[in-house]
Design an enzyme around this catalytic site. Sequence first.
Site, PDB file in Angstrom:
ATOM      1  N   LYS A 142      15.312  -9.458  10.565  1.00  0.00           N
ATOM      2  CA  LYS A 142      15.908  -9.211   9.242  1.00  0.00           C
ATOM      3  C   LYS A 142      17.098 -10.136   8.982  1.00  0.00           C
ATOM      4  O   LYS A 142      17.338 -10.560   7.845  1.00  0.00           O
ATOM      5  CB  LYS A 142      16.310  -7.738   9.122  1.00  0.00           C
ATOM      6  CG  LYS A 142      15.116  -6.770   9.145  1.00  0.00           C
ATOM      7  CD  LYS A 142      14.149  -7.049   8.009  1.00  0.00           C
ATOM      8  CE  LYS A 142      13.037  -6.025   7.887  1.00  0.00           C
ATOM      9  NZ  LYS A 142      12.106  -6.331   6.797  1.00  0.00           N
ATOM     10  N   VAL A 144      -0.463 -10.025   7.156  1.00  0.00           N
ATOM     11  CA  VAL A 144       0.516 -11.113   6.998  1.00  0.00           C
ATOM     12  C   VAL A 144       0.752 -11.888   8.299  1.00  0.00           C
ATOM     13  O   VAL A 144       1.372 -12.943   8.290  1.00  0.00           O
ATOM     14  CB  VAL A 144       1.868 -10.631   6.423  1.00  0.00           C
ATOM     15  CG1 VAL A 144       1.735 -10.122   5.009  1.00  0.00           C
ATOM     16  CG2 VAL A 144       2.527  -9.606   7.335  1.00  0.00           C
ATOM     17  N   SER A 185      17.123  -5.882   5.630  1.00  0.00           N
ATOM     18  CA  SER A 185      17.601  -4.538   5.990  1.00  0.00           C
ATOM     19  C   SER A 185      19.067  -4.657   6.374  1.00  0.00           C
ATOM     20  O   SER A 185      19.496  -5.709   6.885  1.00  0.00           O
ATOM     21  CB  SER A 185      16.825  -4.016   7.201  1.00  0.00           C
ATOM     22  OG  SER A 185      17.478  -2.892   7.760  1.00  0.00           O
ATOM     23  N   SER A 204       0.803  -1.231   0.000  1.00  0.00           N
ATOM     24  CA  SER A 204       0.000   0.000   0.000  1.00  0.00           C
ATOM     25  C   SER A 204       0.830   1.272   0.000  1.00  0.00           C
ATOM     26  O   SER A 204       0.371   2.326  -0.405  1.00  0.00           O
ATOM     27  CB  SER A 204      -0.949   0.004   1.197  1.00  0.00           C
ATOM     28  OG  SER A 204      -0.206  -0.052   2.397  1.00  0.00           O
ATOM     29  N   ARG A 205       2.042   1.202   0.511  1.00  0.00           N
ATOM     30  CA  ARG A 205       2.839   2.437   0.566  1.00  0.00           C
ATOM     31  C   ARG A 205       4.332   2.096   0.571  1.00  0.00           C
ATOM     32  O   ARG A 205       4.724   0.927   0.594  1.00  0.00           O
ATOM     33  CB  ARG A 205       2.470   3.244   1.810  1.00  0.00           C
ATOM     34  CG  ARG A 205       2.754   2.513   3.116  1.00  0.00           C
ATOM     35  CD  ARG A 205       2.567   3.438   4.303  1.00  0.00           C
ATOM     36  NE  ARG A 205       3.280   2.883   5.420  1.00  0.00           N
ATOM     37  CZ  ARG A 205       2.740   2.632   6.605  1.00  0.00           C
ATOM     38  NH1 ARG A 205       1.482   2.901   6.824  1.00  0.00           N
ATOM     39  NH2 ARG A 205       3.473   2.120   7.574  1.00  0.00           N
ATOM     40  N   ASN A 246      21.629  -2.817  15.327  1.00  0.00           N
ATOM     41  CA  ASN A 246      21.297  -1.412  15.561  1.00  0.00           C
ATOM     42  C   ASN A 246      20.819  -1.281  17.010  1.00  0.00           C
ATOM     43  O   ASN A 246      19.958  -2.057  17.412  1.00  0.00           O
ATOM     44  CB  ASN A 246      20.163  -1.004  14.613  1.00  0.00           C
ATOM     45  CG  ASN A 246      20.368   0.352  14.020  1.00  0.00           C
ATOM     46  OD1 ASN A 246      21.404   0.979  14.241  1.00  0.00           O
ATOM     47  ND2 ASN A 246      19.398   0.811  13.285  1.00  0.00           N
ATOM     48  N   TYR A 268      13.941  -6.142  15.561  1.00  0.00           N
ATOM     49  CA  TYR A 268      13.944  -5.890  14.113  1.00  0.00           C
ATOM     50  C   TYR A 268      15.164  -6.540  13.448  1.00  0.00           C
ATOM     51  O   TYR A 268      15.048  -7.219  12.420  1.00  0.00           O
ATOM     52  CB  TYR A 268      13.938  -4.380  13.886  1.00  0.00           C
ATOM     53  CG  TYR A 268      13.859  -3.936  12.441  1.00  0.00           C
ATOM     54  CD1 TYR A 268      12.664  -4.005  11.734  1.00  0.00           C
ATOM     55  CD2 TYR A 268      14.975  -3.410  11.797  1.00  0.00           C
ATOM     56  CE1 TYR A 268      12.585  -3.572  10.419  1.00  0.00           C
ATOM     57  CE2 TYR A 268      14.907  -2.972  10.489  1.00  0.00           C
ATOM     58  CZ  TYR A 268      13.708  -3.056   9.786  1.00  0.00           C
ATOM     59  OH  TYR A 268      13.644  -2.626   8.485  1.00  0.00           O
TER      60      TYR A 268
HETATM   61  P1  NAD Z   1       6.331   1.407   5.451  1.00  0.00           P
HETATM   62  O1  NAD Z   1       6.033   1.454   6.907  1.00  0.00           O
HETATM   63  O2  NAD Z   1       6.168   2.637   4.632  1.00  0.00           O
HETATM   64  O3  NAD Z   1       5.539   0.224   4.758  1.00  0.00           O
HETATM   65  C1  NAD Z   1       5.411  -1.022   5.350  1.00  0.00           C
HETATM   66  C2  NAD Z   1       4.326  -1.768   4.635  1.00  0.00           C
HETATM   67  O4  NAD Z   1       4.103  -3.011   5.328  1.00  0.00           O
HETATM   68  C3  NAD Z   1       3.006  -0.997   4.654  1.00  0.00           C
HETATM   69  O5  NAD Z   1       2.379  -1.149   3.397  1.00  0.00           O
HETATM   70  C4  NAD Z   1       2.229  -1.703   5.748  1.00  0.00           C
HETATM   71  O6  NAD Z   1       0.833  -1.623   5.581  1.00  0.00           O
HETATM   72  C5  NAD Z   1       2.727  -3.135   5.571  1.00  0.00           C
HETATM   73  N1  NAD Z   1       2.468  -3.956   6.741  1.00  0.00           N
HETATM   74  C6  NAD Z   1       2.928  -3.793   7.993  1.00  0.00           C
HETATM   75  N2  NAD Z   1       2.410  -4.746   8.782  1.00  0.00           N
HETATM   76  C7  NAD Z   1       1.612  -5.521   8.006  1.00  0.00           C
HETATM   77  C8  NAD Z   1       0.800  -6.645   8.229  1.00  0.00           C
HETATM   78  N3  NAD Z   1       0.680  -7.206   9.446  1.00  0.00           N
HETATM   79  N4  NAD Z   1       0.129  -7.188   7.190  1.00  0.00           N
HETATM   80  C9  NAD Z   1       0.222  -6.638   5.966  1.00  0.00           C
HETATM   81  N5  NAD Z   1       0.969  -5.578   5.685  1.00  0.00           N
HETATM   82  C10 NAD Z   1       1.650  -5.025   6.696  1.00  0.00           C
HETATM   83  O7  NAD Z   1       7.794   0.859   5.382  1.00  0.00           O
HETATM   84  P2  NAD Z   1       8.846   0.746   4.180  1.00  0.00           P
HETATM   85  O8  NAD Z   1       9.961   1.643   4.545  1.00  0.00           O
HETATM   86  O9  NAD Z   1       8.208   0.872   2.857  1.00  0.00           O
HETATM   87  O10 NAD Z   1       9.337  -0.737   4.442  1.00  0.00           O
HETATM   88  C11 NAD Z   1       9.124  -1.809   3.539  1.00  0.00           C
HETATM   89  C12 NAD Z   1      10.092  -2.925   3.887  1.00  0.00           C
HETATM   90  O11 NAD Z   1      11.431  -2.440   3.728  1.00  0.00           O
HETATM   91  C13 NAD Z   1       9.983  -3.388   5.341  1.00  0.00           C
HETATM   92  O12 NAD Z   1      10.162  -4.780   5.413  1.00  0.00           O
HETATM   93  C14 NAD Z   1      11.138  -2.675   6.005  1.00  0.00           C
HETATM   94  O13 NAD Z   1      11.582  -3.364   7.155  1.00  0.00           O
HETATM   95  C15 NAD Z   1      12.167  -2.676   4.895  1.00  0.00           C
HETATM   96  N6  NAD Z   1      13.204  -1.655   5.047  1.00  0.00           N
HETATM   97  C16 NAD Z   1      12.903  -0.324   5.005  1.00  0.00           C
HETATM   98  C17 NAD Z   1      13.919   0.591   5.159  1.00  0.00           C
HETATM   99  C18 NAD Z   1      13.685   2.071   5.116  1.00  0.00           C
HETATM  100  O14 NAD Z   1      14.636   2.820   5.346  1.00  0.00           O
HETATM  101  N7  NAD Z   1      12.514   2.555   4.829  1.00  0.00           N
HETATM  102  C19 NAD Z   1      15.232   0.155   5.359  1.00  0.00           C
HETATM  103  C20 NAD Z   1      15.484  -1.199   5.404  1.00  0.00           C
HETATM  104  C21 NAD Z   1      14.462  -2.105   5.231  1.00  0.00           C
END
Ligand code: NAD
Length: 249
Positions: free
Chosen positions: A161, A66, A144, A15-16, A151, A157
Amino acid sequence: MLELEKQVAIVTGGSRGIGRAICLSLSRRGATVVACARSEAALKSLADDAMEGQHAGRIEPSVLDVGDRDAIGKLVDTVSDAHERIDILVNNAGITHDGLLMSMEDDQFESVLTTNLRSAFWLTRAVSRIMVRRRYGRIINISSVAGMMGNPGQANYAASKAGLIGMSKSIAKELGRRKITCNVVAPGFITTDMTDILPDDLKANVKKLIPLGRLGDVEEVAEVVAFLAGAAASYITGQVIVVDGGMHM
Ligand code: NAD
């Protein structure tokens, strides 16, 4: 013909943020993308964006938590009944629930492990049965750099990961003979809702640790995922591709 035309992908957390960008980049390449998230409204806006952008592939919104193992089983059955194939799985959904070790509650640890790691196990196990039958599959898990470096405040977390990395390498070894690859993309700091909540002084300090001197964009992660899902990555499996501007090397 577009690279991923006729292929079917499941992307969690679509979704985002990074997941949304992954859905758009796969559909732009022609895939039918089952975009999963908890909120129907957010998914509708994703599908509308793909239509407006005249993407070649379709986005099929699907409400899924999920953390719900039974719902995962139902989703995989529904997708395979409708399409008779699942070519690509991207386990992207993830949460943080930070806290220092000494005060971290069991729930805080468990909920992050369930959303970030158990869910990927449940979904990959279900999808792999379909991929094995068709002797084809691309599994991409979003980890990640925290899972590689650790961290402070992220024992939960980082464990989830790092767990994804070990699980992905095992799956790569187990399913390679069936022409199924399993790789990991490990982002560093990417501009999304997840990093927007960090204090500005922390973000300024983080930038100093990044050789490229900036946070990444969601598309910079999504393009790597699309590469791993495509034909050019046919001989890559069990790998961790770090997308972090050089922060961890
Ligand atoms: P975000 O918070 O913008 O998006 C997370 C997404 O996961 C959202 O769409 C949310 O609705 C969904 N989600 C969370 N819990 C859920 C559930 N129980 N069931 C279904 N959907 C669920 O975060 P993001 O930054 O886009 O992160 C996406 C992935 O990338 C994650 O796994 C995050 O750990 C990883 N990540 C992000 C970063 C960063 O800097 N943004 C860095 C390393 C890893």
